[in-house]
Write an enzyme that holds these catalytic residues in place. Structure first.
Site, PDB file in Angstrom:
ATOM      1  N   ASP A  76       0.815  -1.206   0.000  1.00  0.00           N
ATOM      2  CA  ASP A  76       0.000   0.000   0.000  1.00  0.00           C
ATOM      3  C   ASP A  76       0.861   1.275   0.000  1.00  0.00           C
ATOM      4  O   ASP A  76       1.929   1.303   0.595  1.00  0.00           O
ATOM      5  CB  ASP A  76      -0.897  -0.039   1.247  1.00  0.00           C
ATOM      6  N   GLU A  93      -3.138  -0.141  -8.258  1.00  0.00           N
ATOM      7  CA  GLU A  93      -4.079   0.902  -7.823  1.00  0.00           C
ATOM      8  C   GLU A  93      -3.349   2.241  -7.819  1.00  0.00           C
ATOM      9  O   GLU A  93      -2.175   2.309  -7.477  1.00  0.00           O
ATOM     10  CB  GLU A  93      -4.612   0.593  -6.420  1.00  0.00           C
TER      11      GLU A  93
END
Ligand SMILES: [Zn+2]
Length: 515
Positions: free
Chosen positions: A179, A293
Site C-alpha cells: 500500500d 491501484e
C-alpha cells in the site's frame, strides 16, 4: 474467487477426521484449518508452546516433510510433523496449498483489511463468511510507512496473513496489497515478498498550490512542466483535451482551457510518476501478473471530475493499466471515524467519479481511509455498482485494543495514557482532528467504561495514529513497553479478538455484500 470454504467439502471432512485422531490436549487441531490434499493432511494446532503447523502425510507421501522445519513424531501409526509458524514454513506451505498464494483480484467488490499486528486474519475471515456475498479479500496490506512504524518487513506482512488465512480455512483466494508505495525501492522489496496488488501513491508529486493559484501563476507553472518527462508538449495536450465536453452517462464534464491547465499543473507530474513506477513494477514482476491501484487520496484538495478525467486519460496515454483508483473525494475521510461532511455532496461526487471509472476502465473506485465510514457505504456501493474496493487499516488495531480492554483493563488504561502523551507528535502524517481535551482522562474512566472509550471520536483517533509508538517503544530496561503484552494477550484470547473484529467488520462489509 468464490466465497466458499473447504469446510464444506468431503475432502476436508476426511482430513479433519484423520487429524482429529491425532488431536489431544497437547496438540489441539484448530478445526477450521484442517484440510487434506495431495495425500497429505494439514492443520494448525494449539500446543502449550503456541500454534504449530501440523502435517500428516499418508504412507508414501512422507517426502513432503523435507520441505518443512519442525519436530517429527508418531501417534497411532501416523507419522506427523509439528513445525513453527516461521517464514520457511509459510513459503513451503504456499508452495503446497495454492489458494494461499496472493493472486489477482476478480473485477467485482473487494476489501483490504490492514492488519498491523498480524493476528487479525481469522477475525476478518469470520466477518467475510458472516456477510456472505462475493467480496474478494486482501488480508496482507500495509504501507511502507506502517511497516516502518511497526518494525515489520513486507515478508512478515505476507507470512502473517498466510498463517491467518490457513488457520481460518479461507480457500477462496487472496490478494496482497503493498500500500501507498512512493519510490521504486518500495516496489522491489514488496515484489520480492510476493505481493500481488500495488498501490502507487504519487501524492508527493501533486501540486496542491494549483487550487489556490492565480491564472497567471497557473500559466507559468504549466509552461514550466517537465514536458519531456511527460512525453508530451503543451500544444498537443491542449489539442487532446481543451474545450472538450464529455457526456459520461448523462453527466457533463467540461474541460475548458483553464480547467485543463490547472489539472495538468496539479496532476501532470503525478501522472508521470505513476507511469515511471508502473514501468518499474512491470520490470520487477517480470511475467508475474499484478493489480495496480492509483491513489491520490492523501492530498488536501479534492479531485474534481475533470481532473479525474485528466488523470485517467493521461495514464491511458502513457500505457499504464490499473484496476482501481482512489480519488480525493469531497468531505473528509479521517482515520478511524465516520465520514465528515454532507453525505448528499458525497453522493453527487462519487456518482460521477464512478461513471468516469466505468467509461475509462472499467476500474474500481477505491475508498481509502475507508474504515468506519458507515454513513456512506451504501451510497458508494450503489453508485459504483459494486465496482469498488474498500480499504481499511488501523481500525483492526482499535479492535485489538478493544479485546485488550475486555481482558486486561489495566493494560488498556496504560496504553491509552501513553497514546495521549504521544498524540501531538504522532498525528503529523495523518488526517485527524481529535483534540486531547475532548478525550476523557484515563483516571476518570471506570473499567466498565473503558470499552466505550473505543467508540469516542477523539479517543479513536488518538489511539489510531499512535500505534507505531505503542508497538515499538521500549522501557528503560530495554524491553518493549506494550507490544509483547498486547501480542501475548491476543494470542491467549483469540476468540475475544476474533469476536471484536467480526462484529466490527460485519458492519463494514454488509452494505457491500448486498450491492
Ligand atoms: Zn490511502
Amino acid at each position: 474467487m468464490q466465497a466458499t470454504s473447504h469446510a464444506d467439502t468431503g475432502e476436508a471432512r476426511q482430513a479433519a477426521a484423520s487429524l482429529h485422531r491425532l488431536s489431544d490436549s497437547s496438540l489441539a487441531v484448530i478445526p477450521s484449518s484442517a484440510v487434506g490434499t495431495q495425500g497429505v493432511e494439514w492443520a494448525v494446532a494449539r500446543t502449550p508452546a503456541g500454534l504449530r503447523l501440523l502435517i500428516v502425510p499418508a504412507p508414501g507421501h512422507e517426502g513432503v516433510l523435507e520441505e518443512f522445519d519442525g519436530v517429527r513424531g508418531e501417534r497411532d501409526g501416523h507419522g506427523f510433523l509439528a513445525g513453527p509458524l516461521n517464514a520457511r514454513n509459510a513459503a513451503a506451505l504456499r508452495g503446497r496449498l495454492a489458494w494461499l498464494v496472493p493472486r489477482l483480484l476478480p473485477p467485482g467488490t473487494s476489501a483490504g483489511f490492514g492488519d498491523r499486528l498480524g493476528l487479525a486474519t481469522p477475525g476478518h475471515v469470520g466477518a467475510l463468511r458472516a456477510v456472505g456475498g462475493a467480496i474478494a479479500p486482501i488480508f496482507a496490506q500495509q504501507s511502507i510507512r506502517e511497516m516502518t512504524r511497526t518494525g515489520r518487513s513486507p515478508q512478515a506482512v505476507i507470512d502473517d496473513a498466510t498463517w491467518g488465512t490457513f488457520e481460518a480455512g479461507w480457500t477462496a483466494g487472496v490478494g496482497a496489497d503493498a500500500d501507498h508505495l512512493k519510490a521504486p525501492a518500495d516496489i522491489d522489496v514488496c515484489a520480492a515478498a510476493g505481493f500481488s496488488f500495488f498501490t502507487i501513491d504519487p501524492g508527493a508529486h501533486v501540486d496542491e498550490h494549483a487550487d489556490r493559484a492565480t491564472p497567471a501563476e497557473l500559466q507559468a507553472a504549466y509552461d514550466a512542466l517537465p514536458w519531456a518527462q511527460l512525453e508530451d508538449d503543451a500544444a498537443s495536450l491542449r489539442a487532446r483535451l481543451a474545450g472538450k465536453t464529455l457526456d459520461i452517462e448523462g453527466h457533463r464534464v467540461h474541460i475548458d482551457e483553464g480547467t485543463l491547465i490547472k489539472a495538468a499543473v496539479k496532476y501532470g507530474r503525478a501522472v508521470a510518476h505513476v507511469a515511471a513506477m508502473f514501468r518499474h513494477l512491470c520490470a520487477a514482476m517480470k511475467d508475474r501478473p499484478f493489480d495496480l491501484e492509483v491513489s491520490v487520496d492523501e492530498t488536501d484538495t479534492r479531485t474534481s471530475h475533470a481532473e479525474h478525467v485528466f488523470v485517467a486519460s493521461e495514464l491511458i496515454r502513457r500505457g499504464v493499466r490499473w484496476v482501481s483508483l482512489a480519488p480525493r473525494f469531497i468531505g473528509r475521510f479521517e482515520k478511524g471515524v465516520d465520514y465528515i461532511g454532507d453525505t448528499r455532496a458525497f453522493e453527487a461526487d462519487v456518482e460521477v467519479h464512478a461513471a468516469i471509472a466505468r467509461r475509462f476502465g472499467p476500474y474500481k473506485i477505491s475508498l481509502h481511509s475507508g474504515s468506519d465510514k458507515f454513513s456512506i457505504y451504501e451510497i458508494a456501493a450503489r453508485h459504483t455498482r459494486g465496482l469498488v474496493h474498500l480499504k481499511t487499516a488501523g481500525t483492526s488495531y482499535l479492535e485489538a485494543l478493544r479485546a485488550v480492554a475486555q481482558v486486561s483493563p489495566d493494560l488498556f488504561r496504560a496504553i491509552y495514557a501513553f497514546s495521549r502523551g504521544r498524540y501531538d507528535e504522532d498525528r503529523a502524517s495523518y488526517h485527524v482532528s481529535a483534540a486531547l481535551d475532548r478525550a476523557p482522562a484515563p483516571g476518570t474512566v471506570t473499567d466498565e467504561e473503558l470499552g466505550g472509550l473505543l467508540d469516542q471520536f477523539d479517543v479513536r483517533q488518538i489511539l489510531h495514529v499512535t500505534f507505531g509508538s505503542v508497538l515499538t517503544t521500549r522501557g528503560s530496561d530495554g524491553a518493549l513497553l506494550f507490544a509483547d503484552a498486547i501480542m501475548s494477550l491476543l494470542r491467549s484470547h483469540p476468540e475475544v479478538h476474533a469476536a471484536c473484529l467480526e462484529r466490527h467488520f460485519i458492519r463494514h462489509l454488509s452494505p457491500f455484500a448486498h450491492s
